[in-house]
Structure formats: structure tokens, C-alpha cells
Design an enzyme around this catalytic site. Structure first.
Site, PDB file in Angstrom:
ATOM      1  N   SER A  47     -14.921   7.857 -24.712  1.00 30.82           N
ATOM      2  CA  SER A  47     -15.700   7.644 -24.050  1.00 30.82           C
ATOM      3  C   SER A  47     -15.020   7.459 -22.993  1.00 30.82           C
ATOM      4  O   SER A  47     -14.692   7.393 -21.659  1.00 30.82           O
ATOM      5  CB  SER A  47     -17.011   7.540 -23.815  1.00 30.82           C
ATOM      6  N   THR A  79     -21.197  -1.465 -11.245  1.00 30.09           N
ATOM      7  CA  THR A  79     -20.552  -2.198 -10.277  1.00 30.09           C
ATOM      8  C   THR A  79     -20.940  -1.270  -8.656  1.00 30.09           C
ATOM      9  O   THR A  79     -20.976  -2.390  -7.940  1.00 30.09           O
ATOM     10  CB  THR A  79     -19.040  -2.351 -10.847  1.00 30.09           C
ATOM     11  N   ARG A  85     -24.862  12.921 -24.233  1.00 32.77           N
ATOM     12  CA  ARG A  85     -25.491  11.775 -25.560  1.00 32.77           C
ATOM     13  C   ARG A  85     -26.232  11.252 -25.303  1.00 32.77           C
ATOM     14  O   ARG A  85     -27.145  10.835 -26.401  1.00 32.77           O
ATOM     15  CB  ARG A  85     -24.189  10.870 -25.854  1.00 32.77           C
ATOM     16  N   LYS A  87     -11.953   7.813 -19.705  1.00 36.88           N
ATOM     17  CA  LYS A  87     -11.657   7.771 -18.641  1.00 36.88           C
ATOM     18  C   LYS A  87     -11.285   6.511 -17.807  1.00 36.88           C
ATOM     19  O   LYS A  87     -10.585   6.449 -16.571  1.00 36.88           O
ATOM     20  CB  LYS A  87     -13.168   6.702 -18.229  1.00 36.88           C
ATOM     21  N   LYS A  88     -10.478   5.683 -19.229  1.00 35.86           N
ATOM     22  CA  LYS A  88      -9.177   4.583 -18.692  1.00 35.86           C
ATOM     23  C   LYS A  88      -7.771   5.342 -18.326  1.00 35.86           C
ATOM     24  O   LYS A  88      -7.042   4.910 -17.092  1.00 35.86           O
ATOM     25  CB  LYS A  88      -9.345   3.502 -19.586  1.00 35.86           C
ATOM     26  N   ASP A  90      -5.892  -2.959 -15.897  1.00 42.17           N
ATOM     27  CA  ASP A  90      -7.401  -2.553 -15.261  1.00 42.17           C
ATOM     28  C   ASP A  90      -8.763  -3.434 -16.997  1.00 42.17           C
ATOM     29  O   ASP A  90      -7.838  -3.451 -17.610  1.00 42.17           O
ATOM     30  CB  ASP A  90      -7.886  -0.679 -16.077  1.00 42.17           C
ATOM     31  N   LYS A  91      -9.635  -3.443 -16.151  1.00 42.40           N
ATOM     32  CA  LYS A  91     -10.847  -4.232 -16.523  1.00 42.40           C
ATOM     33  C   LYS A  91     -12.201  -3.278 -17.460  1.00 42.40           C
ATOM     34  O   LYS A  91     -12.078  -2.563 -16.200  1.00 42.40           O
ATOM     35  CB  LYS A  91     -10.605  -5.482 -15.878  1.00 42.40           C
ATOM     36  N   HIS A  92     -12.663  -3.075 -18.493  1.00 44.64           N
ATOM     37  CA  HIS A  92     -13.356  -2.687 -18.160  1.00 44.64           C
ATOM     38  C   HIS A  92     -14.673  -3.183 -19.030  1.00 44.64           C
ATOM     39  O   HIS A  92     -14.519  -3.884 -20.625  1.00 44.64           O
ATOM     40  CB  HIS A  92     -13.150  -1.357 -19.342  1.00 44.64           C
ATOM     41  N   SER A  93     -15.804  -3.109 -19.412  1.00 48.64           N
ATOM     42  CA  SER A  93     -16.284  -3.905 -19.936  1.00 48.64           C
ATOM     43  C   SER A  93     -18.166  -3.184 -19.899  1.00 48.64           C
ATOM     44  O   SER A  93     -18.149  -1.691 -19.328  1.00 48.64           O
ATOM     45  CB  SER A  93     -17.746  -4.944 -18.768  1.00 48.64           C
TER      46      SER A  93
HETATM   47  N1  URA Z   1     -19.568   3.466 -21.742  1.00 48.92           N
HETATM   48  C1  URA Z   1     -19.773   4.382 -21.518  1.00 48.92           C
HETATM   49  O1  URA Z   1     -18.332   4.352 -20.908  1.00 48.92           O
HETATM   50  N2  URA Z   1     -19.211   5.210 -22.728  1.00 48.92           N
HETATM   51  C2  URA Z   1     -20.091   5.344 -23.708  1.00 48.92           C
HETATM   52  O2  URA Z   1     -20.091   5.901 -24.443  1.00 48.92           O
HETATM   53  C3  URA Z   1     -21.378   3.690 -23.448  1.00 48.92           C
HETATM   54  C4  URA Z   1     -20.378   2.719 -22.733  1.00 48.92           C
END
Ligand code: URA
Length: 435
Positions: free
Chosen positions: A184, A121, A169, A188-189, A81-84
């Protein structure tokens, strides 16, 4: 003993550490409503100020992930997986997902919508007519089996506690804390079911982390937290002082992604896509190292394999594949345009990503409120970027829009968003790597 939320807050306020069972009670209370939002918000501020130790961070992350459903894949499917962390003009997922799949990796991606001034995205892909971005778990899995990649928006059933904390938040000034962001993202990953992650940690005015030091800290936190859950990961720290590529805007970014998938497109967008894909191929064992990964990825862009995989992805999710041949006929396009011109000759020495992101949002390309409708056609074209020479009267930034009132709002963000000088300091796109 009954869980006492006031004592829980006081403990963090005074710099103490929570046990796993305390966190369990806390998250249970947040989810069943017995802990009101004002107490959760008070704890968030205490955690923002005093931090979480490593044990607490793992515990908190795991419980966020465990608060809802999780995707799990059979052992024969090893997903990467890739996350920005979010930026302006960042269309890399649109390219990297089919690119990595075309190079043999199996890629699954749960993505978000735009947040504040930074794009998402899901919104970008939804500008493709017919494209479905909420896949059921079964469909997600069978698509991954069939074509090696799938992308879906986060559903409310996945890590719902994270969603609740995130919303609080967002309105309590507690977003930019490295440990809270890491929890966070990694929670999710974890629910996405991948075995390895590549993080693109953005750094600069158009990112949550404005300076190199805090971006480095976030990159290290993401990698070490992933490791604690047995996941391989690597983080690139990349420049977000100016937007990525030439186009910013939902449909326009799909257009630019297609250009890159055809072997063209702006050099910086291609460079970052190749670099991210190279890391994905290296951690998933499809390349022996990042250099080999980069060579494999570049070849797949140039020989059409990545574009073919993108066509398969769009088709599988109901989108109009004609966009690949005729993007300008199929993608939504704005009716009007307005160019902002340079008043003097020189070299662009600054182009502020944050201002461009805010201007796009004002044009209708992002949301002011959660339920705002997006104008997919709203776009900003960067006709010159840092280091480019301009003459007096040359267009630097061009706005594409449908609503004159919105143009006026967007213009408020753009005064001073670029600078012209005699020369510019060369910009580096990839600032660091942590693994
Ligand atoms: N992206 C996220 O998914 N969570 C954060 O807290 C900040 C950026």
C-alpha cells in the site's frame, strides 16, 4: 483461459503463489467491478493469513501503482520523499518538507487525511486559512521547480486500486499485515515520482505496529520493496508509545511546527525532524552522511532558512503567511479548555498515545465517518510527558474544545491514559534504522 476468481482465492487460501498474469486479471476485475468486493475481501483475508512471496509482493505493488496516473519528473529533478506510517502528534512532515528543501533537497509529498485515531498532514495544513491541498499535476511540478517543494493530497486518479483495497482492508480486519501495508505504501510512493524515500515507521500504542519486532519487519519490508523498484530508501523506527511533542490537534500541530521551524519547540519534535531530514539529505546526496545531514538541518532551523522556505510553501499554495508571525491570531482556536490534573506527586511513567489520539478524535479533531467535518481547533496539550516530575494538582493533559458533548466523549478515552510512579524508564525516540 478465462480468469476464475474462485480458483484465485482458493490458491491463496491453500498457500499457493500467483503469477503476474493472474494478478493482472485480478486487479483489472477489481477496477472494472467484475470482481465483487466480497471476493476481493475473501482474497485479502487469504493473503493476510498466508502472505505473499517476494515476487508476488513486487507484482501486486507495481499493479496497484499502475492502476491510475503517475507523476513523473524530468531527469534533472531528483526528488526525495518522506513517509510516516502514522501516529499521534506527528507533525514532522510540516517541518521536514521545508527544512529539507531549505537544505537543497527537492521534495515532493503526497499526503493523506487522518485515518482512525492517527492524524493526517492534509487536515493539519488545511487548518491554515486559504491553504490549497489538492494541486493539479502541472502546478505541483512547477511549484517544485520554483521553490523546491510541494505537498498535495492524494487524488483519486493516483493508484485508485490501492484506494479500493485500502477501504476494504479497513473494514475486513486486514490492515495490520506487513506485506499489505508495504504494498500500500510503496505503490503510493511510486506514483509520487521520487527517486528516494525516507520512511518513519512508528512503533507503540499509537501506531499500526505496536511492538519493536513488527515495526522492524515493516521497516525491512519497505526498504527491500523500494529497492526492488530501484529506489534508494532508509527507514527509521521511532517511538509512538507516547505522542510526539507537546500538542496534538490539527491547528495546534501547525503551531508547534512553526515553533520548531523558528528554532524552538519541544525537544523530541525537533530531534525527530532533524533525524529524518538528515536521512533525506544523505540519500539525496546533499550531505555525505547522516551526521553531516543533521548538522546542516540543525543550522537551517536555527538561522531561519527553514522558516523562510515554509513561508514560500504556504504562499505558493494560497495559505495565509501571516500565521508565521501571528499564529495564535490566525489559526483556529477553541473557545473552551479543561485540564486533567495529577492526583499525586511523582514522575510520569506512561502516557498512552492511542488514548490521546482517540480523545482528540472524540473532541472533533478527527473523523468517525469518512465525510465528517473536522474541528481544526480541537486540541490536546501534553503538559507533562514521560520522565517529567509532577506535583499533586498539576495539569498533565489539557483539552481544548468547542462542544461540551464532545468533551464528555473524549474523557471516556482518558481514564488511565497516564501513570505516575516513583521513577520512569527513560524513553528513546529513535529505536532503530534500516537501510
Ligand atoms: N498507511 C498506508 O498508507 N497503508 C497502510 O496499509 C497502512 C498505513
Amino acid at each position: 483461459m478465462m480468469f476464475n476468481m474462485i480458483e484465485f482465492i482458493e490458491k491463496k487460501r491453500d498457500g499457493g503463489s500467483h503469477s503476474k498474469s493472474e494478478f493482472q486479471e485480478f486487479i483489472r476485475g477489481v477496477m472494472d467491478g467484475s470482481v465483487p468486493d466480497y471476493q476481493t475481501a475473501a482474497w485479502l483475508m487469504a493473503a493476510f493469513l498466508n502472505g505473499l512471496d517476494d515476487e508476488e509482493l513486487s507484482c501486486f505493488t507495481e499493479l496497484l501503482a499502475a492502476s491510475g496516473e503517475r507523476y513523473s519528473f524530468p531527469d534533472d529533478i531528483r526528488i526525495v520523499d518522506k513517509h510516516s506510517t502514522g501516529g499521534v502528534g506527528d507533525k514532522t512532515t510540516l517541518v521536514v518538507l521545508p527544512l529539507a528543501a531549505a537544505c537543497g533537497a527537492v521534495v515532493s509529498k503526497l499526503s493523506g487525511r487522518g485515518l482512525g485515531f492517527s492524524g493526517g498532514t492534509v487536515d493539519k495544513l488545511e487548518s491554515i486559512p486559504g491553504m490549497r491541498m489538492q494541486l493539479e499535476a502541472g502546478e505541483f511540478l512547477s511549484q517544485i521547480r520554483n521553490i523546491g517543494c510541494a505537498i498535495s493530497g492524494h487524488s483519486k486518479e493516483l493508484a485508485p486500486a490501492e484506494g479500493k483495497f485500502y477501504r476494504l482492508r479497513d473494514v475486513t480486519g486486514t490492515v495490520p499485515k506487513v506485506q499489505l501495508i508495504a504494498a500500500s505504501i510503496v505503490s503510493k510512493k511510486l506514483v509520487g515520482g521520487a527517486c528516494g524515500y525516507v520512511f518513519d515507521v512508528k512503533c507503540g500504542s499509537g501506531a499500526f505496529m505496536n511492538d519493536r519486532e513488527s515495526a522492524g519487519e515493516l521497516a525491512a519490508a519497505l526498504v527491500s520493496l523500494s529497492k526492488r523498484f530501484g529506489r534508494k530508501s532508509v527507514a527509521l523506527i521511532t517511538d509512538m508509545e507516547e505522542p510526539l511533542g507537546e500538542w496534538v490537534g490539527n491547528a495546534a500541530e501547525v503551531y508547534e511546527a512553526i515553533e520548531v521551524l523558528k528554532g524552538g519547540g519541544p525537544a523530541d519534535t525537533r530531534e525527530l525532524c532533524v533525524a529524518l531530514c538528515a536521512q533525506m539529505l544523505a540519500i539525496s546526496g546533499h550531505a555525505k552522511d547522516e551526521d553531516e545531514g543533521a548538522a546542516i538541518a540543525s543550522a537551517a532551523l536555527d538561522d531561519g532558512r527553514a522558516l523562510k522556505k515554509f513561508a514560500e510553501l504556504i504562499k505558493a499554495q494560497g495559505g495565509a503567511t501571516e500565521i508565521l508571525e501571528r499564529p495564535l491570531d490566525i489559526l483556529p482556536r477553541a473557545q473552551k479548555s479543561f485540564a486533567l490534573k495529577s492526583e499525586r506527586e511523582g514522575v510520569v511513567s506512561k502516557l498512552d498515545a492511542r488514548a490521546i489520539g482517540e480523545a482528540l478524535r472524540a473532541l472533533g479533531g478527527g473523523r468517525m465517518k469518512v465525510d465528517d467535518r473536522i474541528d481544526y481547533a480541537a486540541a490536546i496539550r501534553l503538559r507533562a510527558k514521560t520522565g517529567d516530575k509532577v506535583r499533586a494538582g498539576d495539569a498533565v493533559v489539557e483539552l481544548f474544545y468547542n462542544d461540551d458533548n464532545k468533551l464528555a466523549d473524549a474523557m471516556k478515552h482518558l481514564s488511565g491514559c497516564w501513570e505516575i510512579a516513583e521513577k520512569a524508564r527513560p524513553r528513546k525516540l529513535i529505536l532503530g534504522r534500516i537501510s
